[in-house]
Structures are given as structure tokens and as C-alpha cells.
Design a protein around this motif. Structure first.
Motif, PDB file in Angstrom:
ATOM      1  N   ASN A 215       2.160  35.568 -16.192  1.00  0.00           N
ATOM      2  CA  ASN A 215       1.551  34.270 -14.660  1.00  0.00           C
ATOM      3  C   ASN A 215       0.220  34.228 -14.745  1.00  0.00           C
ATOM      4  OD1 ASN A 215       4.490  33.872 -13.791  1.00  0.00           O
ATOM      5  ND2 ASN A 215       4.484  35.455 -12.498  1.00  0.00           N
ATOM      6  N   LYS A 218      -1.145  31.701 -17.777  1.00  0.00           N
ATOM      7  CA  LYS A 218       0.154  30.346 -17.300  1.00  0.00           C
ATOM      8  C   LYS A 218      -0.678  30.079 -16.811  1.00  0.00           C
ATOM      9  CE  LYS A 218       3.546  28.218 -15.896  1.00  0.00           C
ATOM     10  NZ  LYS A 218       5.210  27.685 -15.020  1.00  0.00           N
ATOM     11  N   LYS A 221      -4.171  29.552 -18.121  1.00  0.00           N
ATOM     12  CA  LYS A 221      -4.483  27.670 -19.032  1.00  0.00           C
ATOM     13  C   LYS A 221      -4.525  27.053 -18.557  1.00  0.00           C
ATOM     14  CE  LYS A 221      -1.293  26.117 -22.731  1.00  0.00           C
ATOM     15  NZ  LYS A 221       0.158  26.236 -23.527  1.00  0.00           N
TER      16      LYS A 221
END
Length: 266
Positions: A215, A218, A221
Motif C-alpha cells: 500500500n 502504491k 507511486k
């Protein structure tokens, strides 16, 4: 399994003979049994009626007593009653000594030479070690001689006959051993369950950690992508502004050329 009784193969032929032999013939049978090689159990023969009947004869009873010593006793027991018992042949003496070693080995796995010499009625270590080697080859024991510490280290010993009077004591020992095994099994089961639960908890914690890491990656990103988009828009605006500025400058330069051109013509 059924209630079938398994008879020692070495003793079976003598049991068959005992069924049809009485008196002096039964005595001769006892002598054969006590001298027979590789035969170290005798309780089944003692239970034969023809052998038990010898107890009723003063002349034959000493042979039954001798058979009982071979079944349950040791060299010490024989020596204590030597004058009232039949004389032993060299083969019988060797067998009784083997049986005595077996009895000692059931009580202690490291038997001092000094104790063996005393219990076997031997007078030097050379005789003792020769006897031990013979007992090993006969399958009575599996052991090694520790000459540095002057002791016999036993790994295995044959089982001996057990007197009926000692069966309750033996049963009690077996019951205590069984209970100890049950207790140990319960402890092992408890520890195994705890270990499995700890492993499951660790696996769950690891999965949670991996999910959190995924997570975070992510999120990082997405944040990086947004920042890249903002920077690209800003750069585009800068380029557009610069283009307009250049166009304006070019326009000013064109007007100036026209003005100065007219002045020169006048």
C-alpha cells in the motif's frame, strides 16, 4: 491379534519332550536344557506338569530348584545354595554367568568391572572380558568394554523370565511408565499446538506487513505521478508564456522597423 502364545523356538522341542517325560527322564531333560546353547528362557518349562511333579521327590527336587535359579536367579543365588544343588557343567556355568550379566544390565547400563567380578565369581579381568565377548556373540547383550574406566557399557540386553510373585510389581512399573508417556505426549501436544499458533500468528503478521508495504509503495507511486503531472503542466505554461512573449517582441520589432523606415524616407 488372538490369544496365541508364542513359544521360544529354542525351547519348543524341549516342551514337546516334557509332555511325555517323567521322573528321571524329566531330570535328564532339565540337564539338556540348562546346557543347550542360545537358550536363556525357562519359565514355560517350569510350568509343565511333568517338571512340577519333580518337586514331590526329594531326589529330583534339587534339579527343579536349579532350573528356577536359571530362570530367575544369578550366580550369587547358586553359590549360596551350592551344597544342596546339582553340580554345574562348564557350559552351565557359562550360561548362568551370561544370565547374571543380563540381570545386572537391566539395573545399570554402566556396570563396573569390580561388580561383575564379584557377581560372576571371577578372579581376573582377562576372564571377565573373555566372558563378556562370549555373551555378546551369543546375543545376550550388545555392549562395549570401556577398559579405561574399567566398566561395561550396555546398549541392549535380552529379557529374562519373571516370577509370578513379581508380576504385580512389574505391572506397577509398566503403569507408571505408561502414565509418564501419556503425560509427556500431552506436554508435546500442548507445545506443538502453541508452536502452530505462534507460526500462524507470525504468518498473519508477515502478510499484514507485506500488505502495508504494498500500500505504501502504491501511495508513493500515485504521489510521484501527480507531482510529475503538475510539473508537466507548469512547464507547458512556461513554454506558452515564453512563446507569447517572443511573439510580442517580434511584433514590436516589426512596428519599429516601419516607423524608422518612414523617417528615413522623409
Amino acid at each position: 491379534m488372538s490369544g496365541e502364545v508364542v513359544t521360544n523356538p529354542a525351547l519348543e522341542q524341549f516342551l514337546l519332550l516334557a509332555k511325555s517325560t517323567k521322573g528321571a527322564g524329566a531330570v535328564a531333560l532339565i540337564k539338556q536344557v540348562l546346557g543347550a546353547p542360545n537358550l536363556y528362557v525357562f519359565s514355560e518349562l517350569l510350568e509343565c506338569s511333568s517338571i512340577q511333579q519333580l518337586d514331590e521327590s526329594p531326589d529330583y527336587k534339587p534339579y527343579v530348584d536349579l532350573l528356577r535359579i536359571f530362570a530367575y536367579g544369578t550366580c550369587t543365588a547358586y553359590i549360596a545354595r551350592k551344597h544342596s544343588l546339582p553340580e554345574l557343567s562348564p557350559q552351565m556355568i557359562k550360561k548362568l554367568r551370561h544370565l547374571t550379566i543380563a540381570s545386572l544390565a537391566t539395573k545399570c547400563k554402566h556396570i563396573p568391572y569390580s561388580l561383575l567380578l564379584k557377581e560372576l565369581d571371577l578372579h581376573n579381568v582377562r576372564e571377565l572380558e573373555d566372558l563378556i565377548i562370549e555373551a555378546i556373540y551369543a546375543g545376550v547383550i550388545k555392549a562395549r568394554m570401556d577398559q579405561n574406566h574399567q566398566r561395561l557399557e550396555v546398549n541392549y540386553v535380552i529379557g529374562r523370565d519373571v516370577e509370578k510373585s513379581k508380576l504385580p510389581e512389574l505391572l506397577n512399573i509398566l503403569e507408571r511408565w505408561t502414565q509418564a508417556c501419556t503425560d509427556n505426549l500431552e506436554d508435546i501436544t500442548t507445545q506443538l499446538t502453541a508452536a502452530q499458533e505462534a507460526r500462524a500468528a507470525e504468518t498473519k503478521r508477515k502478510l499484514q506487513a507485506e500488505t502495508e508495504v504494498a500500500n505504501i509503495k502504491k501511495t508513493l507511486k500515485l504521489t510521484s505521478t501527480e507531482r510529475t503531472g503538475v510539473r508537466s503542466s507548469s512547464e507547458a505554461m512556461d513554454v506558452e508564456g515564453k512563446a507569447k512573449k517572443l511573439t510580442k517582441i517580434k511584433g514590436l520589432r516589426g512596428s519599429a522597423t516601419k516607423i524608422f523606415g518612414k523617417v528615413s524616407s522623409g
